[in-house]
Design a protein around this motif. Sequence first.
Motif, PDB file in Angstrom:
ATOM      1  N   LEU A   1       0.831  -1.206   0.000  1.00 25.82           N
ATOM      2  CA  LEU A   1       0.000   0.000   0.000  1.00 25.82           C
ATOM      3  C   LEU A   1       0.865   1.256   0.000  1.00 25.82           C
ATOM      4  N   LEU A   2       1.936   1.241   0.782  1.00 29.85           N
ATOM      5  CA  LEU A   2       2.819   2.401   0.801  1.00 29.85           C
ATOM      6  C   LEU A   2       3.474   2.617  -0.553  1.00 29.85           C
TER       7      LEU A   2
ATOM      8  N   CYS B   1      -4.972   6.543 -13.706  1.00 27.70           N
ATOM      9  CA  CYS B   1      -4.855   5.208 -13.119  1.00 27.70           C
ATOM     10  C   CYS B   1      -5.560   5.184 -11.755  1.00 27.70           C
ATOM     11  N   LYS B   2      -6.495   4.258 -11.582  1.00 26.56           N
ATOM     12  CA  LYS B   2      -7.335   4.214 -10.378  1.00 26.56           C
ATOM     13  C   LYS B   2      -6.851   3.180  -9.367  1.00 26.56           C
ATOM     14  N   ILE B   3      -5.545   2.892  -9.360  1.00 26.95           N
ATOM     15  CA  ILE B   3      -5.044   1.866  -8.461  1.00 26.95           C
ATOM     16  C   ILE B   3      -5.223   2.262  -6.996  1.00 26.95           C
ATOM     17  N   LEU B   4      -5.211   3.587  -6.711  1.00 32.37           N
ATOM     18  CA  LEU B   4      -5.394   4.027  -5.332  1.00 32.37           C
ATOM     19  C   LEU B   4      -6.775   3.650  -4.804  1.00 32.37           C
ATOM     20  N   ARG B   5      -7.786   3.758  -5.662  1.00 34.63           N
ATOM     21  CA  ARG B   5      -9.135   3.367  -5.256  1.00 34.63           C
ATOM     22  C   ARG B   5      -9.190   1.863  -4.989  1.00 34.63           C
ATOM     23  N   CYS B   6      -8.521   1.059  -5.818  1.00 37.64           N
ATOM     24  CA  CYS B   6      -8.472  -0.391  -5.588  1.00 37.64           C
ATOM     25  C   CYS B   6      -7.812  -0.694  -4.244  1.00 37.64           C
TER      26      CYS B   6
ATOM     27  N   VAL C   1      -8.257  -2.392   1.539  1.00 35.59           N
ATOM     28  CA  VAL C   1      -8.003  -2.126   2.957  1.00 35.59           C
ATOM     29  C   VAL C   1      -9.307  -2.141   3.742  1.00 35.59           C
ATOM     30  N   ALA C   2     -10.337  -1.479   3.191  1.00 37.72           N
ATOM     31  CA  ALA C   2     -11.627  -1.423   3.886  1.00 37.72           C
ATOM     32  C   ALA C   2     -12.231  -2.810   4.055  1.00 37.72           C
ATOM     33  N   ALA C   3     -12.037  -3.685   3.062  1.00 30.50           N
ATOM     34  CA  ALA C   3     -12.627  -5.029   3.107  1.00 30.50           C
ATOM     35  C   ALA C   3     -11.903  -5.956   4.075  1.00 30.50           C
ATOM     36  N   THR C   4     -10.633  -5.673   4.365  1.00 39.20           N
ATOM     37  CA  THR C   4      -9.838  -6.575   5.227  1.00 39.20           C
ATOM     38  C   THR C   4      -9.528  -5.968   6.588  1.00 39.20           C
ATOM     39  N   LEU C   5     -10.082  -4.797   6.876  1.00 40.87           N
ATOM     40  CA  LEU C   5      -9.702  -4.073   8.080  1.00 40.87           C
ATOM     41  C   LEU C   5     -10.098  -4.781   9.362  1.00 40.87           C
ATOM     42  N   ASN C   6     -11.298  -5.337   9.402  1.00 37.32           N
ATOM     43  CA  ASN C   6     -11.809  -5.914  10.656  1.00 37.32           C
ATOM     44  C   ASN C   6     -12.271  -7.363  10.464  1.00 37.32           C
ATOM     45  N   LEU C   7     -11.429  -8.183   9.886  1.00 37.97           N
ATOM     46  CA  LEU C   7     -11.798  -9.580   9.676  1.00 37.97           C
ATOM     47  C   LEU C   7     -11.696 -10.339  10.991  1.00 37.97           C
ATOM     48  N   ARG C   8     -12.769 -11.017  11.379  1.00 41.25           N
ATOM     49  CA  ARG C   8     -12.815 -11.762  12.636  1.00 41.25           C
ATOM     50  C   ARG C   8     -13.562 -13.074  12.413  1.00 41.25           C
ATOM     51  N   GLY C   9     -13.381 -13.971  13.355  1.00 39.78           N
ATOM     52  CA  GLY C   9     -14.167 -15.193  13.373  1.00 39.78           C
ATOM     53  C   GLY C   9     -13.636 -16.283  12.469  1.00 39.78           C
ATOM     54  N   SER C  10     -14.366 -17.390  12.430  1.00 39.07           N
ATOM     55  CA  SER C  10     -13.918 -18.577  11.691  1.00 39.07           C
ATOM     56  C   SER C  10     -13.947 -18.375  10.179  1.00 39.07           C
ATOM     57  N   SER C  11     -14.718 -17.410   9.688  1.00 43.47           N
ATOM     58  CA  SER C  11     -14.848 -17.211   8.241  1.00 43.47           C
ATOM     59  C   SER C  11     -13.880 -16.150   7.716  1.00 43.47           C
ATOM     60  N   ARG C  12     -12.895 -15.753   8.521  1.00 45.00           N
ATOM     61  CA  ARG C  12     -12.018 -14.675   8.104  1.00 45.00           C
ATOM     62  C   ARG C  12     -11.190 -15.050   6.875  1.00 45.00           C
ATOM     63  N   THR C  13     -10.775 -16.321   6.750  1.00 40.78           N
ATOM     64  CA  THR C  13      -9.985 -16.730   5.592  1.00 40.78           C
ATOM     65  C   THR C  13     -10.795 -16.606   4.314  1.00 40.78           C
TER      66      THR C  13
ATOM     67  N   PHE D   1      -4.946  10.465   6.085  1.00 42.73           N
ATOM     68  CA  PHE D   1      -4.263   9.230   6.480  1.00 42.73           C
ATOM     69  C   PHE D   1      -5.255   8.069   6.544  1.00 42.73           C
ATOM     70  N   LEU D   2      -6.428   8.319   7.117  1.00 42.31           N
ATOM     71  CA  LEU D   2      -7.448   7.281   7.225  1.00 42.31           C
ATOM     72  C   LEU D   2      -7.883   6.806   5.856  1.00 42.31           C
ATOM     73  N   TYR D   3      -8.037   7.727   4.929  1.00 40.16           N
ATOM     74  CA  TYR D   3      -8.451   7.373   3.574  1.00 40.16           C
ATOM     75  C   TYR D   3      -7.389   6.530   2.867  1.00 40.16           C
ATOM     76  N   LYS D   4      -6.126   6.899   3.046  1.00 44.23           N
ATOM     77  CA  LYS D   4      -5.045   6.209   2.330  1.00 44.23           C
ATOM     78  C   LYS D   4      -4.689   4.870   2.954  1.00 44.23           C
ATOM     79  N   HIS D   5      -4.777   4.773   4.293  1.00 48.22           N
ATOM     80  CA  HIS D   5      -4.279   3.576   4.974  1.00 48.22           C
ATOM     81  C   HIS D   5      -5.368   2.731   5.618  1.00 48.22           C
ATOM     82  N   GLY D   6      -6.593   3.248   5.654  1.00 49.18           N
ATOM     83  CA  GLY D   6      -7.688   2.470   6.226  1.00 49.18           C
ATOM     84  C   GLY D   6      -7.658   2.388   7.735  1.00 49.18           C
ATOM     85  N   ARG D   7      -6.895   3.241   8.391  1.00 51.93           N
ATOM     86  CA  ARG D   7      -6.818   3.263   9.853  1.00 51.93           C
ATOM     87  C   ARG D   7      -6.400   4.651  10.289  1.00 51.93           C
TER      88      ARG D   7
END
Length: 406
Positions: A26-27, A36-41, A46-58, A134-140
């Motif tokens: 990401l950096l 080029c829209k790679i930043l949006r990708c 990041v948003a989709a993987t930020l808070n993965l929890r539980g048995s279905s995280r994989t 920072f939150l937008y770029k790094h998801g945290r």
Amino acid sequence: MGKPACSESPGQLENPGIFLRALLLLLFCRHVSSQCKILRCNSEYVAATLNLRGSSRTTAFCNALRSYSHCTRKTARTCRGDLAYHSAVHGIEDLMIQNNCSKEGPTSPPRPRPPASNHQSFESLDICNYEKSFLYKHGRPPSYQHCAAFGDPHIRTFHHDFHTCRVEGSWPLLDNDYLFVQATSSPVAKGSNATVTSKLTIIFKNMKECIDQKVYQAEIDNLPAAFEDGSVNGGERPGGSSLAIRERSPGQHVEIRAEYIGTTIAVRQAGHQLSFSIRVAEEVARAFTEEQDLQLCVGGCPRSQRISRSHCCRSRAAAETARALCKEMLPVEDVYFQSCVFDVVTSGDANFTMAAHGALEDARVFLPNTEKLHIFQAGAGCPQVSPSFLLLLLLPSGLWALSLDL
């Protein structure tokens, strides 16, 4: 039976190497062209993987990787020849192999996009708001650090080291790409070994998109609520309001907020001394070169300039008086309390209790982790006179009086 979309391998997902690899990816992909829209990708991944929890995280992680891959394919034409784009593609392939994710299967649901305003991107609207950017770029949210200088003077570094210094003259507290802060120390009184900060100079360096260079200077009995040029903000640039100065208590407390670099500074006067406290984004605090290595907020006082606070214990009576004064403002006997006792004993000025108390209150507000508010250093301060010690002092005189009666 068909091949499963993802095979469960929690051990691989939790491998810290994968997480670090993703962060480096990401950096690496920060600077891209407007087509080029790679930043949006990147941000959607990041948003989709930020808070993965539980048995279905994989399973969810594999879904996010497939969505990431699909997004890069859609922008492949406009990103042709873009190094960041090709690095992202290879990184996705490596992560899918490491986590045993199949290329075909379900994807993460798309993230709702905020409404566009005058065809301006997020970067152009919020580049002068460090936390949002920072939150937008790094998801945290960003990480923050705290430093303070007060009293005789005492330095609390970004790394929670605490030193008492004999420094006299001008010393840099901070010197990085965005900020320069210099403290000037002088003796409390003529012939005194005790020194205090008598002058502070703070330079907010020019940032093209946000502010003009601004200089703030404070001296004892002159704590202005404006920069040297008379302004109270960062100038006429679009992001000028991201730097602002505010008087919290006339002649005693000024606060400067620099939103464009995620920084808040407090300057105080208590008695005849100045104090400085800062809360700054970690990324900003670390933005310096090897030539800028002398910074008291980073490395503390040079070893040759450090002194022990136990030196104030030569007069037990003075130390006990100072302890009583400091205890009223600082009930916890931590380094702030020890510094207060040291300063009151060495200077004879009870106003130093306010200096230590102000520094502690700033730390309470600025520290990202309040569990690190109090620092304890064994043997660094004046020991308390115990009742048993007083009894030992009185015992010989009592025995002598008893012998006279006999």
